[in-house]
Design an enzyme around this catalytic site. Sequence first.
Site, mmCIF file in Angstrom:
data_model
loop_
_atom_site.group_PDB
_atom_site.id
_atom_site.type_symbol
_atom_site.label_atom_id
_atom_site.label_comp_id
_atom_site.label_asym_id
_atom_site.label_seq_id
_atom_site.Cartn_x
_atom_site.Cartn_y
_atom_site.Cartn_z
ATOM 1 N N ASP A 153 50.425 50.471 11.888
ATOM 2 C CA ASP A 153 50.695 49.389 13.334
ATOM 3 C C ASP A 153 52.338 49.844 13.369
ATOM 4 O OD1 ASP A 153 48.060 48.191 13.230
ATOM 5 O OD2 ASP A 153 48.858 47.286 11.284
ATOM 6 N N GLY A 197 33.859 42.589 18.801
ATOM 7 C CA GLY A 197 33.972 42.985 20.374
ATOM 8 C C GLY A 197 34.236 41.929 21.227
ATOM 9 N N THR A 198 35.278 41.184 21.023
ATOM 10 C CA THR A 198 35.435 40.340 22.229
ATOM 11 C C THR A 198 36.653 41.038 22.919
ATOM 12 O OG1 THR A 198 37.355 39.036 20.913
ATOM 13 C CG2 THR A 198 35.214 38.165 20.731
ATOM 14 N N ASN A 199 37.450 41.792 22.281
ATOM 15 C CA ASN A 199 38.395 42.622 23.074
ATOM 16 C C ASN A 199 37.836 43.665 23.895
ATOM 17 O OD1 ASN A 199 41.427 41.957 22.503
ATOM 18 N ND2 ASN A 199 40.536 41.762 20.687
ATOM 19 N N ASN A 248 46.292 50.818 20.527
ATOM 20 C CA ASN A 248 45.560 49.900 19.629
ATOM 21 C C ASN A 248 46.019 48.250 20.056
ATOM 22 O OD1 ASN A 248 44.282 48.837 17.328
ATOM 23 N ND2 ASN A 248 46.046 48.883 16.093
ATOM 24 N N ARG A 307 39.573 50.921 10.664
ATOM 25 C CA ARG A 307 39.703 52.266 10.120
ATOM 26 C C ARG A 307 41.124 52.901 10.240
ATOM 27 N NH1 ARG A 307 37.222 54.005 6.010
ATOM 28 N NH2 ARG A 307 37.531 56.079 6.051
ATOM 29 N N LEU A 308 41.876 53.337 9.202
ATOM 30 C CA LEU A 308 43.069 54.284 9.621
ATOM 31 C C LEU A 308 42.645 55.501 9.961
ATOM 32 C CD1 LEU A 308 45.495 53.072 6.966
ATOM 33 C CD2 LEU A 308 45.329 52.353 9.408
ATOM 34 N N LEU A 309 42.859 56.052 11.122
ATOM 35 C CA LEU A 309 42.748 57.485 11.651
ATOM 36 C C LEU A 309 43.408 58.620 10.750
ATOM 37 C CD1 LEU A 309 42.271 56.280 15.064
ATOM 38 C CD2 LEU A 309 40.364 57.399 13.782
HETATM 39 C C1 GAR Z 1 41.258 41.569 17.100
HETATM 40 O O1 GAR Z 1 42.348 40.106 16.788
HETATM 41 C C2 GAR Z 1 42.327 42.616 16.892
HETATM 42 O O2 GAR Z 1 43.725 42.224 17.305
HETATM 43 C C3 GAR Z 1 42.287 42.955 15.343
HETATM 44 O O3 GAR Z 1 40.916 42.644 15.047
HETATM 45 C C4 GAR Z 1 40.183 41.590 15.967
HETATM 46 C C5 GAR Z 1 39.107 42.071 16.453
HETATM 47 O O4 GAR Z 1 38.223 41.156 17.135
HETATM 48 N N1 GAR Z 1 42.585 44.107 14.943
HETATM 49 C C6 GAR Z 1 43.690 44.352 13.930
HETATM 50 O O5 GAR Z 1 43.778 43.688 13.122
HETATM 51 C C7 GAR Z 1 43.827 45.988 13.879
HETATM 52 N N2 GAR Z 1 44.655 45.905 12.884
HETATM 53 P P1 GAR Z 1 37.180 41.526 18.462
HETATM 54 O O6 GAR Z 1 36.351 42.560 17.573
HETATM 55 O O7 GAR Z 1 36.837 40.293 18.783
HETATM 56 O O8 GAR Z 1 38.132 42.369 19.354
#
Ligand code: GAR
Length: 202
Positions: free
Chosen positions: A145, A12-14, A107, A91-93
């Site tokens: 994607d 969850g850093t994003n 996304n 998860r793919l929706l």
């Molecule tokens: C992030 O790097 C995001 O871009 C990637 O998962 C990581 C989640 O990090 N997402 C994918 O690969 C989706 N295809 P976070 O939980 O620290 O945000």
Amino acid sequence: MTPTAVFISGTGTNLQALIDHWRSGNAAYDLKLVVSNIAGVAGLQKAQAAGLKTQVLSHKDFADKESFDRVLDQTLREQGIELVALAGFMRLLSPWFVRTWAGKLVNIHPSLLPAFTGLQTHQKAIDYGVRYSGCSVIFVDEGVDSGAIIEQAVVPVLPDDTAQTLAARILVEEHRIFPLALDEVARGRVALLAGRVVRKTI
Ligand code: GAR
């Protein structure tokens, strides 16, 4: 402000970057709900620390993808959500969900799409030998994607990079562009029209 939900599966850093921008008072999106398909992940603690409503919906409790997605959709409607950010939601929706939320489902992906879709994107970039990688914010469509691109940032791939060091450098840019891109969608300055991104310049 646009009522917004964030879907997560992990650290969850994003999500934290989205929270920080929202808390700055400059965001056009209003965070209302965080949904995780995995219990106990660090992202849920980040959401709770920010005072956000959280919900765990485990896909394992459902017979198939679409019945999971129907409950996701119902949850969003009950909360009056109008915009959904996938922030490391792994998860793919279902096509049904993606069609229902088309133009409202955003996304973040850690590569310069259309290169390196799916998983292990950083290792794929290193193995391919690209000099630059990065991240992309897209509208989700029915492919993997493959949605229309809202925003991207470029990051150099260095000779000694491992998947971990490259991921860390890209993550800095993810945290920068994701809140800005979500803002643009919430403000209606970027929209999806017939599968393509349309930008308003004024
Ligand atoms: C992030 O790097 C995001 O871009 C990637 O998962 C990581 C989640 O990090 N997402 C994918 O690969 C989706 N295809 P976070 O939980 O620290 O945000």
